[in-house]
Write a protein that holds these residues in place. Structure first.
Motif, PDB file in Angstrom:
ATOM      1  N   ASP A 192     -35.968  40.967  24.113  1.00 13.32           N
ATOM      2  CA  ASP A 192     -37.380  40.916  24.436  1.00 13.32           C
ATOM      3  C   ASP A 192     -38.114  39.241  24.642  1.00 13.32           C
ATOM      4  O   ASP A 192     -39.029  38.941  24.915  1.00 13.32           O
ATOM      5  N   LEU A 221     -32.775  39.003  27.965  1.00 10.76           N
ATOM      6  CA  LEU A 221     -33.112  40.429  28.422  1.00 10.76           C
ATOM      7  C   LEU A 221     -32.279  41.193  29.082  1.00 10.76           C
ATOM      8  O   LEU A 221     -31.130  40.500  29.602  1.00 10.76           O
ATOM      9  N   PRO A 246     -32.410  43.655  32.003  1.00 10.94           N
ATOM     10  CA  PRO A 246     -33.212  44.377  33.190  1.00 10.94           C
ATOM     11  C   PRO A 246     -32.624  45.495  33.748  1.00 10.94           C
ATOM     12  O   PRO A 246     -33.126  46.236  34.367  1.00 10.94           O
ATOM     13  N   ASP A 247     -31.277  45.471  33.558  1.00  8.48           N
ATOM     14  CA  ASP A 247     -30.585  46.631  34.026  1.00  8.48           C
ATOM     15  C   ASP A 247     -30.163  47.871  33.364  1.00  8.48           C
ATOM     16  O   ASP A 247     -29.639  48.736  33.752  1.00  8.48           O
ATOM     17  N   GLN A 252     -34.220  52.409  30.309  1.00 11.71           N
ATOM     18  CA  GLN A 252     -35.568  52.141  29.916  1.00 11.71           C
ATOM     19  C   GLN A 252     -35.510  52.100  28.612  1.00 11.71           C
ATOM     20  O   GLN A 252     -36.390  51.198  27.776  1.00 11.71           O
ATOM     21  N   ARG A 295     -33.939  48.765  27.587  1.00 11.00           N
ATOM     22  CA  ARG A 295     -34.567  47.467  28.296  1.00 11.00           C
ATOM     23  C   ARG A 295     -35.878  47.152  27.822  1.00 11.00           C
ATOM     24  O   ARG A 295     -36.076  45.878  27.385  1.00 11.00           O
ATOM     25  N   GLN A 351     -40.266  46.715  28.055  1.00 12.79           N
ATOM     26  CA  GLN A 351     -41.292  46.775  28.916  1.00 12.79           C
ATOM     27  C   GLN A 351     -41.241  45.114  29.560  1.00 12.79           C
ATOM     28  O   GLN A 351     -42.010  44.993  30.444  1.00 12.79           O
ATOM     29  N   ASP A 388     -40.102  41.790  31.597  1.00 11.09           N
ATOM     30  CA  ASP A 388     -39.393  41.448  32.924  1.00 11.09           C
ATOM     31  C   ASP A 388     -38.931  40.002  32.506  1.00 11.09           C
ATOM     32  O   ASP A 388     -39.617  39.154  32.032  1.00 11.09           O
ATOM     33  N   PRO A 389     -37.491  39.670  33.205  1.00 17.94           N
ATOM     34  CA  PRO A 389     -37.037  38.264  33.009  1.00 17.94           C
ATOM     35  C   PRO A 389     -37.859  37.679  33.995  1.00 17.94           C
ATOM     36  O   PRO A 389     -38.257  37.998  35.062  1.00 17.94           O
ATOM     37  N   GLN A 438     -32.486  32.806  32.785  1.00 16.01           N
ATOM     38  CA  GLN A 438     -33.722  33.680  32.862  1.00 16.01           C
ATOM     39  C   GLN A 438     -34.223  33.870  31.527  1.00 16.01           C
ATOM     40  O   GLN A 438     -33.380  34.062  30.476  1.00 16.01           O
ATOM     41  N   CYS A 497     -37.874  35.607  29.009  1.00 14.05           N
ATOM     42  CA  CYS A 497     -38.965  36.600  29.202  1.00 14.05           C
ATOM     43  C   CYS A 497     -40.092  36.171  29.784  1.00 14.05           C
ATOM     44  O   CYS A 497     -40.585  34.892  29.824  1.00 14.05           O
ATOM     45  N   GLU A 498     -40.809  36.908  30.787  1.00 14.43           N
ATOM     46  CA  GLU A 498     -42.061  36.642  31.486  1.00 14.43           C
ATOM     47  C   GLU A 498     -43.181  36.241  30.699  1.00 14.43           C
ATOM     48  O   GLU A 498     -44.040  35.262  30.987  1.00 14.43           O
TER      49      GLU A 498
END
Length: 429
Positions: free
Chosen positions: A57, A61, A63-64, A67, A70, A72, A74-75, A84, A86-87
């Protein structure tokens, strides 16, 4: 004998500050006078994310992945091609060229105490040998100037100096700085209405006691008071450089805002001030990462934004001061967290995979070294050990990880016995 005991009692009453080891500042300095090595102008920072941050997290990350693995977040892309993170780390994403991401670090000590000991020393814990934490080694190899502590631990020290001895333990602040509250450091900040003038008066009184009982001084080292180590303690306490280094009120509002008006930001700001002043090693403990429940709200709303803000500000400020090239920085926790999310929207302890950041010195930033599988469960290939991480950290500081020290186990101890510098991490490796 009665007079010498009286003298000792008075000195105990006149102690200024106590370190985490239970030593007064002058006792600490008395023990910390062994090396006398030359000033190599090197420093280092350990930012320890206590509790074990979730690698999948933050900086690893997936992403693929399904769930339930993975999560919540996004990278997002970074300033480094192909990297990449974490957002919730947008500021660090823009500075990716300044640090290397190390993925696939692995061990099997998924308990906080043992994992912390391993990651703070670079040696797997054993009941036979007490290994020193990073800052103790740096304190021994690169002592600070005469009016500064060599090693400071913001808040509590967590681990100790091990076989190097208490003379290389940290000066612990005893608490974290908090915005808007006076910050007092034991042994540096004089509390309870004590001023430098008052302390000088007490010091003069203590000097009189030394003269009165100098016969006993020669006979018993335990009652020695104002010798050269007490003098150094006085120099630190009264030094404008040392006192100003700990004084966050000297920072303008723009810097307070840049680092953040929260515990993380204020602690990291204090870290930068200490490095700028000439302290050799600073450990700062940033806790809260033990997210067994509500992992994503805890990370997304608080921990990651605070880490992002304070760490990005640290890189910026050290670079602007010309100190990033001489300061080795390691950001790590004690382990990662379970790949599969539990029933409380949290992740549990997981030592088989974790990640870390390294920056400063000879670190080649803008890259990712190591990798984990598609669910962040384990490293691909062999991965890296905490020993490798430590060997790389010491190498970047300028200390040979194969240095040997004398210890009380009847044989020399190799600083990092099993680890090796991570290939490609440092320039020239």
């Amino acid at each position: 004998m009665l007079n010498s005991l009286t003298q000792l009692t008075r000195r105990q009453m006149l102690k200024v500050g106590v370190l985490g080891s239970g030593l007064s500042l002058s006792q600490h300095l008395r023990l910390n006078a062994e090396t006398g090595q030359t000033d190599a102008q090197r420093s280092a920072i350990l930012i320890f994310l206590g509790g074990g941050p979730s690698h999948q997290d933050t900086f690893d990350l997936k992403p693929d992945a399904p769930q339930e693995y993975r999560g919540q977040f996004d990278p997002i892309s970074t300033s480094a091609s192909g990297v990449q993170i974490c957002e919730h780390l947008p500021l660090l994403a823009r500075q990716a060229d300044r640090y290397a991401v190390l993925r696939g670090i692995t061990h099997n000590l998924a308990a906080h105490g043992l994992g912390t000991r391993y990651l703070m020393t670079g040696n797997r814990p054993t009941p036979v040998v007490k290994y020193p934490m990073y800052g103790s080694v740096v304190s021994r190899e690169f002592p600070a100037a005469h009016d500064l502590p060599s090693f400071v631990s913001i808040d509590r020290p967590v681990e100790g100096p091990g076989y190097l001895g208490p003379e290389y333990g940290p000066l612990s602040t005893g608490e974290k700085p908090r915005y808007g509250q006076p910050f007092r450091v034991r042994g540096i900040t004089l509390g309870d209405g004590m001023t430098i003038d008052k302390y000088r008066s007490r010091r003069e009184l203590l000097s009189d006691l030394d003269t009165a009982f100098q016969g006993f001084e020669k006979q018993d080292d335990t009652v020695r008071g104002l010798d050269r180590f007490s003098e150094k303690a006085y120099r630190i306490i009264s030094s404008p450089r040392a006192r100003s280094a700990f004084d966050l009120s000297l920072e303008p509002d723009r810097e307070i805002n840049r680092f953040g008006r929260h515990d993380y930001g204020q602690s990291v700001l204090l870290t930068t001030r200490l490095i700028e002043a000439g302290v050799r090693f600073v450990t700062v403990l940033l806790e809260g990462w033990d997210t067994h429940q509500d992992n994503f709200n805890t990370l997304g709303r608080k921990l990651l934004p605070q880490l992002d803000q304070s760490l990005a500000a640290l890189f910026d400020r050290l670079e602007s001061k010309g100190l990033l090239q001489s300061t080795s920085i390691l950001v790590t926790g004690e382990f990662g967290r379970t790949p599969k999310i539990n029933g409380n929207a949290g992740r549990d302890h997981w030592a088989r995979a974790m990640c870390a950041l390294m920056a400063g010195g000879a670190v080649q930033g803008g890259q990712v070294l190591g990798a984990t599988d598609d669910k962040a469960q384990a490293p691909i290939d062999q991965g890296f050990t905490p020993d490798d991480l430590a060997a790389s950290f010491f190498q970047n500081i300028g200390i040979d990880p194969k240095t040997e020290y004398s210890a009380n186990v009847g044989r020399p101890i190799t600083l990092i016995r099993n680890g090796a510098t991570i290939p490609g991490l440092l320039s020239g490796t």
